[in-house]
Design a protein around this motif. Structure first.
Motif, PDB file in Angstrom:
ATOM      1  N   ARG A  41       0.876  -1.173   0.000  1.00 40.65           N
ATOM      2  CA  ARG A  41       0.000   0.000   0.000  1.00 40.65           C
ATOM      3  C   ARG A  41       0.914   1.224   0.000  1.00 40.65           C
ATOM      4  O   ARG A  41       1.788   1.342   0.868  1.00 40.65           O
ATOM      5  CB  ARG A  41      -0.866   0.014   1.261  1.00 40.65           C
ATOM      6  N   GLU A  50      -0.255   3.663  -9.714  1.00 46.64           N
ATOM      7  CA  GLU A  50      -1.468   2.826  -9.700  1.00 46.64           C
ATOM      8  C   GLU A  50      -1.286   1.543 -10.498  1.00 46.64           C
ATOM      9  O   GLU A  50      -2.038   0.585 -10.305  1.00 46.64           O
ATOM     10  CB  GLU A  50      -2.651   3.638 -10.226  1.00 46.64           C
ATOM     11  N   LYS A  56      -0.168  -2.223  -4.865  1.00 46.62           N
ATOM     12  CA  LYS A  56      -1.419  -2.918  -4.564  1.00 46.62           C
ATOM     13  C   LYS A  56      -2.547  -1.910  -4.400  1.00 46.62           C
ATOM     14  O   LYS A  56      -3.638  -2.064  -4.974  1.00 46.62           O
ATOM     15  CB  LYS A  56      -1.248  -3.731  -3.266  1.00 46.62           C
ATOM     16  N   THR A  57      -2.295  -0.874  -3.604  1.00 46.79           N
ATOM     17  CA  THR A  57      -3.281   0.168  -3.337  1.00 46.79           C
ATOM     18  C   THR A  57      -2.563   1.509  -3.255  1.00 46.79           C
ATOM     19  O   THR A  57      -1.456   1.584  -2.722  1.00 46.79           O
ATOM     20  CB  THR A  57      -4.010  -0.073  -1.990  1.00 46.79           C
TER      21      THR A  57
END
Length: 281
Positions: free
Chosen positions: A68, A85, A89-90
């Motif tokens: 993340r 992005e 993952k996030t």
């Protein structure tokens, strides 16, 4: 030594929100976390999170597919966000709301056909992010004299904005000069945040009443450097240090009353420690 401490010294809203977002993600314990660039401009805070396992990335391709990644409080260029992005993952956006508002305002003026004149530090991460919303014709200047040498084109529509932590008084002079040259209808984006204005006004007031000023905060923090600048501009001897350990008492020789302020990314613990050191002199 008597110490007069600025009420506004320390974390601003944008810094607090960014760190809250990071703390929330850490508390979830859902895997590795990184930030793209330093989340704020304070080495001591960055060291704290590094010891908690938070990686500081220099580019989107460094992100791992299970990470993340939090976008720094200063914001990032649009292209970097798109790249991030694709790799992380996030992606969680901790851009300061005032910076985000400036980004959206600049994008709107670009759509309206305006060429941006931006008062800011070319290499500052916030400015690089802002310029990504401004189009190819935008011009960034760090000094008034740079703007005065800019080749304005007749018939072209211009607008002006500033990095959120710039000196409001200098920006007002720039706007007045531009309106005399380009017309009173020049669009002005009011992008300097209230926290910056309040801190600078209080630093100015303190500097006029004390024998010397101490400004605490990261050397790479633009808003901290400008606090020192506006204090010095009042003719007050001013010392900018990152930590209390760096302060040499000889720098304040002869001062009986000292003003103390700090940048918007300086933790309260460091400000408290500096106050204790000064009071013990």
């Amino acid at each position: 030594m008597i110490v007069r401490r600025a009420e506004t010294a320390g974390f601003c809203m944008g810094v607090s929100l960014a760190l809250q977002k990071l703390e929330t993600e850490l508390a979830k314990k859902e895997g590795p976390i990184a930030t793209l660039g330093p989340i704020i401009h304070n080495p001591q805070v960055l060291d704290h999170y590094a010891h908690l396992g938070v990686r500081c990335l220099t580019a989107p391709h460094e992100a791992h597919s299970d990470e993340r990644v939090i976008i720094r409080a200063h914001g990032i260029p649009q292209r970097l966000q798109r790249d991030l992005e694709q790799t992380a993952k996030t992606v969680l956006d901790a851009t300061c709301p005032k910076v985000k508002r400036a980004q959206m305002g600049i994008a709107r003026k670009l759509r309206e056909g305006c060429t941006l004149l931006l008062f800011g530090e070319k290499d500052h991460p916030e400015v690089r992010g802002l310029m990504s919303y401004a189009g190819e014709d935008a011009f960034v200047f760090g000094e008034f004299d740079e703007l005065k040498q800019y080749p304005f084109q007749p018939g072209k529509r211009y607008c002006v904005a500033a990095q959120t932590t710039q000196d409001r008084n200098v920006f007002a002079e720039i706007v007045d000069w531009l309106r005399m040259r380009l017309g009173e209808d020049l669009p002005v984006l009011e992008t300097i945040c209230d926290a910056t204005r309040e801190r600078q006004e209080e630093a100015i007031a303190l500097a006029r009443e004390v024998d010397a000023m101490v400004v605490v905060g990261g050397y790479n923090s633009g808003n901290t450097r400008r606090l020192a600048d506006v204090a010095r501009a009042q003719g007050c001897p001013t010392v900018h240090v990152e930590t209390p350990e760096e302060l040499n008492p000889a720098q304040l020789q002869g001062a009986q009353v000292v003003g103390l302020t700090a940048g918007a990314s300086t933790p309260k613990a460091i400000i408290d420690a500096m106050q204790k050191k000064l009071e013990a002199l």
